[in-house]
Write a protein that holds these residues in place. Sequence first.
Motif, PDB file in Angstrom:
ATOM      1  N   GLU A   1      -0.316  -5.755   1.815  1.00 11.74           N
ATOM      2  CA  GLU A   1       0.309  -6.498   0.715  1.00 11.74           C
ATOM      3  C   GLU A   1       0.025  -5.821  -0.621  1.00 11.74           C
ATOM      4  O   GLU A   1       0.893  -5.775  -1.490  1.00 11.74           O
ATOM      5  CB  GLU A   1      -0.198  -7.947   0.700  1.00 11.74           C
ATOM      6  CG  GLU A   1       0.443  -8.811  -0.367  1.00 11.74           C
ATOM      7  CD  GLU A   1       1.977  -8.857  -0.292  1.00 11.74           C
ATOM      8  OE1 GLU A   1       2.621  -8.747  -1.360  1.00 11.74           O
ATOM      9  OE2 GLU A   1       2.532  -8.987   0.809  1.00 11.74           O
ATOM     10  N   MET A   2      -1.188  -5.250  -0.778  1.00 13.49           N
ATOM     11  CA  MET A   2      -1.534  -4.597  -2.033  1.00 13.49           C
ATOM     12  C   MET A   2      -0.648  -3.364  -2.255  1.00 13.49           C
ATOM     13  O   MET A   2      -0.149  -3.143  -3.358  1.00 13.49           O
ATOM     14  CB  MET A   2      -3.015  -4.180  -2.020  1.00 13.49           C
ATOM     15  CG  MET A   2      -3.501  -3.739  -3.382  1.00 13.49           C
ATOM     16  SD  MET A   2      -5.195  -3.110  -3.426  1.00 13.49           S
ATOM     17  CE  MET A   2      -6.114  -4.217  -2.421  1.00 13.49           C
ATOM     18  N   LEU A   3      -0.429  -2.593  -1.188  1.00  7.00           N
ATOM     19  CA  LEU A   3       0.431  -1.407  -1.290  1.00  7.00           C
ATOM     20  C   LEU A   3       1.869  -1.829  -1.589  1.00  7.00           C
ATOM     21  O   LEU A   3       2.529  -1.236  -2.445  1.00  7.00           O
ATOM     22  CB  LEU A   3       0.372  -0.587   0.007  1.00  7.00           C
ATOM     23  CG  LEU A   3       1.216   0.686   0.032  1.00  7.00           C
ATOM     24  CD1 LEU A   3       0.833   1.625  -1.110  1.00  7.00           C
ATOM     25  CD2 LEU A   3       1.074   1.380   1.372  1.00  7.00           C
ATOM     26  N   ALA A   4       2.336  -2.870  -0.923  1.00  3.22           N
ATOM     27  CA  ALA A   4       3.689  -3.367  -1.166  1.00  3.22           C
ATOM     28  C   ALA A   4       3.827  -3.816  -2.622  1.00  3.22           C
ATOM     29  O   ALA A   4       4.851  -3.554  -3.268  1.00  3.22           O
ATOM     30  CB  ALA A   4       4.016  -4.507  -0.208  1.00  3.22           C
ATOM     31  N   ALA A   5       2.792  -4.473  -3.170  1.00 10.04           N
ATOM     32  CA  ALA A   5       2.834  -4.943  -4.562  1.00 10.04           C
ATOM     33  C   ALA A   5       2.900  -3.759  -5.526  1.00 10.04           C
ATOM     34  O   ALA A   5       3.660  -3.778  -6.503  1.00 10.04           O
ATOM     35  CB  ALA A   5       1.608  -5.809  -4.857  1.00 10.04           C
TER      36      ALA A   5
END
Length: 149
Positions: free
Chosen positions: A2-6
């Motif tokens: 999720e952090m990479l997607a954000a």
Amino acid sequence: MEMLAAKMRDLGHKWTKITVHNIETGDRQLRMKEAVDLAECVGADAASVVSNLVVSQNAVAMNRALTEAVRARRTFLQGSRILLNANEKLRKVGTECDAMDENEKIIGQRCEDELQLEKQLVEIAEKLDELAKALRIDEESDTLAFNPF
């Protein structure tokens, strides 16, 4: 994930954690702009990532071309074998045709010889008829109509 997607969304991409998962599993390909931005997100040198991607894409293209070349070679070899077999059959048929032509010539010559013999027999029969007339042989009784002696 999720952090990479954000981080990717912050750079203008519509990524979710599912997008990250699909890229990681190979279910989704990575676009060039995404690769550059992804390299920035993970702290990698974008130029080397792009270079590796280009090399990787070239390797894939070369692998595909090589695979096609191998298939083409196999097809060519199969076609060559078929052509060689067909040529061999054609040669055999040609030889048989030549033999048949020779037989036809022999048969034709025999027919001509028989026709010549028939003509000679007709000529002999005509001469015999003339001789019979000259000797006055009665055709029905096969006896001389007169005694020449």
